[in-house]
Design an enzyme around this catalytic site. Structure first.
Site, short mmCIF file in Angstrom:
data_model
loop_
_atom_site.label_atom_id
_atom_site.label_comp_id
_atom_site.label_asym_id
_atom_site.label_seq_id
_atom_site.Cartn_x
_atom_site.Cartn_y
_atom_site.Cartn_z
N CYS A 80 0.87 -1.18 0.00
CA CYS A 80 0.00 0.00 0.00
C CYS A 80 0.90 1.22 0.00
O CYS A 80 2.08 1.12 0.33
CB CYS A 80 -0.91 -0.01 1.23
SG CYS A 80 -2.26 1.19 1.09
N LYS A 98 -11.83 -5.27 2.36
CA LYS A 98 -11.33 -4.34 3.36
C LYS A 98 -12.29 -3.17 3.47
O LYS A 98 -12.49 -2.42 2.52
CB LYS A 98 -9.94 -3.85 2.94
CG LYS A 98 -9.34 -2.82 3.87
CD LYS A 98 -7.92 -2.49 3.49
CE LYS A 98 -7.33 -1.44 4.42
NZ LYS A 98 -5.95 -1.11 4.04
N CYS A 106 -3.92 6.15 -0.04
CA CYS A 106 -3.33 4.87 -0.41
C CYS A 106 -2.83 4.83 -1.85
O CYS A 106 -2.40 3.77 -2.33
CB CYS A 106 -4.35 3.75 -0.18
SG CYS A 106 -4.81 3.60 1.56
N CYS A 149 -0.09 4.31 1.57
CA CYS A 149 -0.49 5.37 2.53
C CYS A 149 0.60 5.72 3.54
O CYS A 149 0.65 6.84 4.02
CB CYS A 149 -1.79 4.99 3.24
SG CYS A 149 -1.69 3.50 4.24
N LYS A 163 -11.53 -7.92 6.56
CA LYS A 163 -10.95 -6.97 7.50
C LYS A 163 -11.93 -5.86 7.76
O LYS A 163 -12.49 -5.35 6.79
CB LYS A 163 -9.67 -6.43 6.88
CG LYS A 163 -8.92 -5.44 7.72
CD LYS A 163 -7.70 -4.97 6.98
CE LYS A 163 -7.08 -3.86 7.82
NZ LYS A 163 -6.24 -3.01 7.07
C1 PBG Z 1 -2.79 0.23 4.76
C2 PBG Z 1 -3.34 -0.52 5.90
C3 PBG Z 1 -4.15 -0.08 6.96
C4 PBG Z 1 -4.31 -1.16 7.80
C5 PBG Z 1 -3.64 -2.24 7.22
N1 PBG Z 1 -3.06 -1.82 6.04
C6 PBG Z 1 -4.66 1.26 7.29
C7 PBG Z 1 -5.73 1.87 6.50
O1 PBG Z 1 -6.24 1.29 5.54
O2 PBG Z 1 -6.05 3.01 6.81
C8 PBG Z 1 -5.07 -1.15 9.10
C9 PBG Z 1 -4.62 -2.18 10.07
C10 PBG Z 1 -5.07 -1.96 11.47
O3 PBG Z 1 -5.88 -1.07 11.80
O4 PBG Z 1 -4.58 -2.72 12.30
N2 PBG Z 1 -3.70 0.82 3.91
#
Ligand code: PBG
Length: 330
Positions: A123, A198, A133, A125, A251
């Site tokens: 990713c 997600k 992202c 971000c 997730k």
């Molecule tokens: C990257 C990513 C995120 C998480 C995992 N990969 C953050 C998001 O999407 O803002 C979140 C994992 C967590 O909260 O433990 N994009």
């Protein structure tokens, strides 16, 4: 009162002793199915402490390798790495450069503990100055330009020693592009785990503190899924599998057990669930106040996530769970 009815069927019979309960337990889990996330910082000017995630720290590359060895000795099989670069820019250069922090951590871990399975989050971000992202064009995240950079990131991680790359940007076509790019670069055996379903969740709050990755403007609802949608989650998973994902993920975990169950019933591929930072923070905060029994609650949540149908669980509690089990068997 007269004679009251007596039950003909007594389900309590099978619950009478611990041995009986052990025999008839329907759901089990093993530390081999847990994945420990690690945050790795590029330099030690980045603070180690993470206030909203007690027990988690941002590690230097050397500390990450040392921690990997400890985790392996605790019987854990896998880690997933998140990077904190010393510089962020518009193109997320830190995500795919040869000497990027995750790439360096992969090399250090593989040199020290080669049998530990290394997973990476793919990713942008954590690496963009605006915290989105992907690549922002005219105020919006551009899908296809982002996919090119995600593919580049995955290949650089595979080259540095990633066994599993896990695209989490929720760009359309990201799995297909990454699979093709990996194959062209000679990484046919690198596994792709799609963060297929997600959701745009408020439970990611502590992670964004930890990874310094909160978007500076707007939010992620234009690419992450609406928390209200379960059928769409199944479409996302079906697409990731068509595009070549080896493992798919739901997730967050606890608030999405119905999605995990539906995915398990529909698909035969290995299914992961990510018990995210906010889920961890809730448990840690209540446990610190003495309001809940931390170990019992953590184990109950893991059982629930497995019962819903997940094969593996990404969880910040992995090390604690492995430590408790080690003490039981000592
Ligand atoms: C990257 C990513 C995120 C998480 C995992 N990969 C953050 C998001 O999407 O803002 C979140 C994992 C967590 O909260 O433990 N994009």
């Amino acid at each position: 009162m007269g004679e009251l009815p007596r039950p003909a069927r007594r389900l309590r019979r099978l619950r009478r002793t611990a041995a009986l309960r052990d025999i008839f337990r329907e759901t089990r889990w093993d530390v081999a199915q847990l994945v420990q996330p690690l945050f790795v910082r590029e330099d030690d000017r980045i603070e180690a402490e993470i206030a909203s995630m007690p027990g988690m720290r941002r590690l230097t590359v050397d500390e990450a390798a040392a921690e990997a060895r400890v985790l392996r000795e605790l019987n854990l099989r896998a880690v997933i790495l998140f990077g904190l670069p010393s510089r962020k820019d518009e193109e997320a250069t830190g995500a795919y450069e040869e000497r990027g922090v995750v790439q360096e951590a992969l090399r250090a871990i593989k040199a020290d503990v080669p049998e530990l399975v290394t997973m990476t989050d793919v990713c942008l971000c954590e690496y963009t100055d605006h915290g989105h992202c992907g690549v922002v064009v005219d105020g919006d995240v551009d899908n296809d330009a982002t996919v090119d950079l995600l593919a580049r990131t995955a290949v650089s991680q595979a080259r540095a020693g990633a066994d599993v790359v896990a695209p989490s940007a929720m760009m359309d076509g990201q799995v297909a592009a990454i699979r093709t790019a990996l194959d062209r670069a000679g990484f046919q055996d690198t596994i792709v785990m799609g963060y297929a379903a997600k959701h745009a969740s408020a439970f990611y709050g502590p992670f964004r503190d930890a990874a310094d990755s909160a978007p500076r403007f707007g939010n992620r609802r234009g690419y992450q899924m609406d928390p209200a949608n379960a059928r769409e989650a199944l479409r996302e998973i079906a697409l990731d599998l068509e595009e070549g994902a080896d493992i798919v993920m739901v997730k967050p975990a606890l608030a999405y057990l119905d999605v995990i169950r539906a995915a398990r019933e529909r698909f035969d591929a290995p299914l992961a669930a990510y018990a995210v930072s906010g889920e961890y923070a809730l448990i840690k905060a209540a446990a610190e106040r003495g309001w809940i029994d931390e170990r019992a609650v953590v184990e109950e949540t893991l059982t629930a996530i497995r019962r819903a149908g997940a094969d593996l669980v990404l969880t910040y509690h992995a090390k604690d769970v492995a430590t408790w089990q080690r003490k039981d068997h000592a």
